[in-house]
Design a protein around this motif. Structure first.
Motif, PDB file in Angstrom:
ATOM      1  N   SER A  33       0.825  -1.203   0.000  1.00  7.26           N
ATOM      2  CA  SER A  33       0.000   0.000   0.000  1.00  7.26           C
ATOM      3  C   SER A  33       0.862   1.258   0.000  1.00  7.26           C
ATOM      4  O   SER A  33       0.591   2.211  -0.734  1.00  7.26           O
ATOM      5  CB  SER A  33      -0.931  -0.022   1.214  1.00  7.26           C
ATOM      6  OG  SER A  33      -1.704   1.135   1.259  1.00  7.26           O
ATOM      7  N   LEU A  34       1.909   1.265   0.821  1.00  5.10           N
ATOM      8  CA  LEU A  34       2.815   2.419   0.858  1.00  5.10           C
ATOM      9  C   LEU A  34       3.489   2.630  -0.496  1.00  5.10           C
ATOM     10  O   LEU A  34       3.553   3.744  -1.013  1.00  5.10           O
ATOM     11  CB  LEU A  34       3.884   2.234   1.936  1.00  5.10           C
ATOM     12  CG  LEU A  34       3.452   2.416   3.372  1.00  5.10           C
ATOM     13  CD1 LEU A  34       4.536   1.917   4.330  1.00  5.10           C
ATOM     14  CD2 LEU A  34       3.144   3.884   3.648  1.00  5.10           C
ATOM     15  N   ILE A  35       4.001   1.555  -1.061  1.00  3.31           N
ATOM     16  CA  ILE A  35       4.689   1.661  -2.359  1.00  3.31           C
ATOM     17  C   ILE A  35       3.735   2.172  -3.424  1.00  3.31           C
ATOM     18  O   ILE A  35       4.077   3.059  -4.214  1.00  3.31           O
ATOM     19  CB  ILE A  35       5.293   0.298  -2.763  1.00  3.31           C
ATOM     20  CG1 ILE A  35       6.447  -0.054  -1.825  1.00  3.31           C
ATOM     21  CG2 ILE A  35       5.759   0.331  -4.218  1.00  3.31           C
ATOM     22  CD1 ILE A  35       6.955  -1.479  -1.972  1.00  3.31           C
ATOM     23  N   ASP A  40       7.060   8.334  -7.377  1.00  4.97           N
ATOM     24  CA  ASP A  40       8.498   8.313  -7.641  1.00  4.97           C
ATOM     25  C   ASP A  40       9.113   6.984  -7.215  1.00  4.97           C
ATOM     26  O   ASP A  40       8.418   6.066  -6.791  1.00  4.97           O
ATOM     27  CB  ASP A  40       9.185   9.461  -6.892  1.00  4.97           C
ATOM     28  CG  ASP A  40       8.849  10.830  -7.481  1.00  4.97           C
ATOM     29  OD1 ASP A  40       8.651  10.921  -8.707  1.00  4.97           O
ATOM     30  OD2 ASP A  40       8.791  11.802  -6.714  1.00  4.97           O
ATOM     31  N   LEU A  41      10.429   6.910  -7.298  1.00 12.39           N
ATOM     32  CA  LEU A  41      11.151   5.718  -6.884  1.00 12.39           C
ATOM     33  C   LEU A  41      11.003   5.493  -5.382  1.00 12.39           C
ATOM     34  O   LEU A  41      10.866   6.450  -4.614  1.00 12.39           O
ATOM     35  CB  LEU A  41      12.635   5.862  -7.228  1.00 12.39           C
ATOM     36  CG  LEU A  41      12.979   6.018  -8.711  1.00 12.39           C
ATOM     37  CD1 LEU A  41      14.472   6.270  -8.887  1.00 12.39           C
ATOM     38  CD2 LEU A  41      12.541   4.799  -9.498  1.00 12.39           C
ATOM     39  N   VAL A  42      11.043   4.229  -4.979  1.00 14.86           N
ATOM     40  CA  VAL A  42      10.883   3.854  -3.578  1.00 14.86           C
ATOM     41  C   VAL A  42      12.096   3.026  -3.156  1.00 14.86           C
ATOM     42  O   VAL A  42      12.453   2.048  -3.823  1.00 14.86           O
ATOM     43  CB  VAL A  42       9.589   3.037  -3.356  1.00 14.86           C
ATOM     44  CG1 VAL A  42       9.467   2.606  -1.901  1.00 14.86           C
ATOM     45  CG2 VAL A  42       8.363   3.838  -3.799  1.00 14.86           C
ATOM     46  N   GLY A  88      14.766   3.819 -13.688  1.00 17.03           N
ATOM     47  CA  GLY A  88      13.335   3.620 -13.619  1.00 17.03           C
ATOM     48  C   GLY A  88      12.869   2.254 -14.106  1.00 17.03           C
ATOM     49  O   GLY A  88      11.679   2.006 -14.213  1.00 17.03           O
ATOM     50  N   HIS A  89      13.802   1.348 -14.396  1.00 16.39           N
ATOM     51  CA  HIS A  89      13.420   0.003 -14.842  1.00 16.39           C
ATOM     52  C   HIS A  89      12.999  -0.867 -13.663  1.00 16.39           C
ATOM     53  O   HIS A  89      12.346  -1.889 -13.853  1.00 16.39           O
ATOM     54  CB  HIS A  89      14.565  -0.647 -15.609  1.00 16.39           C
ATOM     55  CG  HIS A  89      14.971   0.153 -16.805  1.00 16.39           C
ATOM     56  ND1 HIS A  89      14.176   0.285 -17.927  1.00 16.39           N
ATOM     57  CD2 HIS A  89      16.071   0.905 -17.038  1.00 16.39           C
ATOM     58  CE1 HIS A  89      14.778   1.071 -18.800  1.00 16.39           C
ATOM     59  NE2 HIS A  89      15.922   1.459 -18.285  1.00 16.39           N
ATOM     60  N   ALA A  90      13.398  -0.462 -12.477  1.00 13.02           N
ATOM     61  CA  ALA A  90      12.928  -1.080 -11.234  1.00 13.02           C
ATOM     62  C   ALA A  90      12.453   0.076 -10.363  1.00 13.02           C
ATOM     63  O   ALA A  90      13.236   0.965 -10.026  1.00 13.02           O
ATOM     64  CB  ALA A  90      14.044  -1.855 -10.539  1.00 13.02           C
ATOM     65  N   ARG A  91      11.184   0.102 -10.052  1.00 13.13           N
ATOM     66  CA  ARG A  91      10.628   1.211  -9.269  1.00 13.13           C
ATOM     67  C   ARG A  91      10.983   1.127  -7.798  1.00 13.13           C
ATOM     68  O   ARG A  91      10.951   2.110  -7.082  1.00 13.13           O
ATOM     69  CB  ARG A  91       9.108   1.221  -9.437  1.00 13.13           C
ATOM     70  CG  ARG A  91       8.562   2.595  -9.265  1.00 13.13           C
ATOM     71  CD  ARG A  91       7.102   2.658  -9.608  1.00 13.13           C
ATOM     72  NE  ARG A  91       6.495   3.325  -8.477  1.00 13.13           N
ATOM     73  CZ  ARG A  91       5.627   2.788  -7.664  1.00 13.13           C
ATOM     74  NH1 ARG A  91       5.213   1.584  -7.842  1.00 13.13           N
ATOM     75  NH2 ARG A  91       5.158   3.481  -6.664  1.00 13.13           N
ATOM     76  N   VAL A  92      11.314  -0.091  -7.347  1.00 15.80           N
ATOM     77  CA  VAL A  92      11.614  -0.316  -5.943  1.00 15.80           C
ATOM     78  C   VAL A  92      13.001  -0.942  -5.818  1.00 15.80           C
ATOM     79  O   VAL A  92      13.310  -1.920  -6.510  1.00 15.80           O
ATOM     80  CB  VAL A  92      10.575  -1.259  -5.297  1.00 15.80           C
ATOM     81  CG1 VAL A  92      10.889  -1.479  -3.827  1.00 15.80           C
ATOM     82  CG2 VAL A  92       9.163  -0.715  -5.483  1.00 15.80           C
ATOM     83  N   LEU A  93      13.806  -0.376  -4.943  1.00 14.95           N
ATOM     84  CA  LEU A  93      15.105  -0.960  -4.596  1.00 14.95           C
ATOM     85  C   LEU A  93      15.033  -1.361  -3.138  1.00 14.95           C
ATOM     86  O   LEU A  93      14.729  -0.537  -2.270  1.00 14.95           O
ATOM     87  CB  LEU A  93      16.237   0.044  -4.803  1.00 14.95           C
ATOM     88  CG  LEU A  93      17.632  -0.438  -4.374  1.00 14.95           C
ATOM     89  CD1 LEU A  93      18.092  -1.613  -5.232  1.00 14.95           C
ATOM     90  CD2 LEU A  93      18.635   0.711  -4.472  1.00 14.95           C
ATOM     91  N   VAL A  94      15.277  -2.647  -2.875  1.00 22.41           N
ATOM     92  CA  VAL A  94      15.308  -3.160  -1.511  1.00 22.41           C
ATOM     93  C   VAL A  94      16.780  -3.346  -1.171  1.00 22.41           C
ATOM     94  O   VAL A  94      17.491  -4.073  -1.868  1.00 22.41           O
ATOM     95  CB  VAL A  94      14.539  -4.493  -1.380  1.00 22.41           C
ATOM     96  CG1 VAL A  94      14.528  -4.947   0.075  1.00 22.41           C
ATOM     97  CG2 VAL A  94      13.119  -4.348  -1.906  1.00 22.41           C
ATOM     98  N   ALA A  95      17.233  -2.670  -0.118  1.00 19.85           N
ATOM     99  CA  ALA A  95      18.667  -2.650   0.167  1.00 19.85           C
ATOM    100  C   ALA A  95      18.963  -2.783   1.655  1.00 19.85           C
ATOM    101  O   ALA A  95      18.108  -2.515   2.505  1.00 19.85           O
ATOM    102  CB  ALA A  95      19.272  -1.340  -0.351  1.00 19.85           C
ATOM    103  N   ASP A 106      18.132  11.856  -7.006  1.00 21.96           N
ATOM    104  CA  ASP A 106      17.165  12.898  -6.662  1.00 21.96           C
ATOM    105  C   ASP A 106      15.717  12.422  -6.736  1.00 21.96           C
ATOM    106  O   ASP A 106      14.831  13.070  -6.212  1.00 21.96           O
ATOM    107  CB  ASP A 106      17.331  14.097  -7.597  1.00 21.96           C
ATOM    108  CG  ASP A 106      18.665  14.785  -7.434  1.00 21.96           C
ATOM    109  OD1 ASP A 106      19.300  14.618  -6.368  1.00 21.96           O
ATOM    110  OD2 ASP A 106      19.080  15.485  -8.374  1.00 21.96           O
ATOM    111  N   ASP A 107      15.453  11.301  -7.401  1.00 20.43           N
ATOM    112  CA  ASP A 107      14.077  10.889  -7.685  1.00 20.43           C
ATOM    113  C   ASP A 107      13.484   9.908  -6.686  1.00 20.43           C
ATOM    114  O   ASP A 107      12.467   9.285  -6.971  1.00 20.43           O
ATOM    115  CB  ASP A 107      13.998  10.276  -9.084  1.00 20.43           C
ATOM    116  CG  ASP A 107      14.327  11.288 -10.162  1.00 20.43           C
ATOM    117  OD1 ASP A 107      14.101  12.491  -9.925  1.00 20.43           O
ATOM    118  OD2 ASP A 107      14.805  10.882 -11.231  1.00 20.43           O
TER     119      ASP A 107
END
Length: 163
Positions: A33-35, A40-42, A88-95, A106-107
């Motif tokens: 839901s948050l994502i 923008d990118l998450v 922008g090819h992956a909207r979410v980065l889990v790190a 910046d995004d």
């Protein structure tokens, strides 16, 4: 004669920061839901390498474009994940914290602490990935009931005033 005065430097943007008390079962639904509330990118932070990889895979299975970046990946794999995210090819980065050092984009509109950070320095580093270059940003910490007291102490130390 008085020396000329310089205009005050613009204050860096500060992201809005909130906590979300999240019991275990619906935790991933709350994350989705948050994502989905962000255009923008998450950037999502996990405490462990294994957790970051698994969460990125789960998000992909839910139809999101996600990738992970953690210490078990080679340098070229981390660079490829960052390029996918930045492009922008992956909207979410889990790190993980260590892998995310040096991310300067910046995004990123939303930072989610899926797992709470170890200390206030890690929290500051994580939250500092959003609200860059004069943009607005949000940071949400998902707090399990057993971490609520720790999160309260950290918020107080950082001067955050949350309900």
């Amino acid at each position: 004669a008085r020396p000329p005065t310089r205009p005050a430097a613009p204050r860096p943007a500060r992201p809005s920061q909130t906590s979300l008390l999240s019991p275990p079962p619906p935790r991933q639904e709350a994350l989705l839901s948050l994502i989905n509330s962000e255009e923008d990118l998450v950037l999502v932070f996990c405490r462990t390498r294994r957790g970051a990889g698994r969460l990125a895979e789960r998000l992909e299975r839910k139809g999101l474009t996600a990738t992970s970046m953690h210490g078990d990946l080679s340098q070229s794999q981390r660079e490829r994940a960052l390029r996918r995210f930045a492009g922008g090819h992956a909207r979410v980065l889990v790190a993980t914290d260590v892998a995310a050092r040096g991310i300067d984009l910046d995004d990123i509109g939303l930072v989610i602490n899926f797992d709470p950070p170890e200390d206030h320095d890690a929290y500051t580093h994580r939250v500092g990935r959003t609200a860059r270059a004069g943009r607005t940003g949000r940071a949400v910490t998902m707090v399990m009931p057993e971490h609520a007291e720790q999160r309260g102490r950290m918020a107080q130390k950082l001067g955050l005033h949350e309900p």
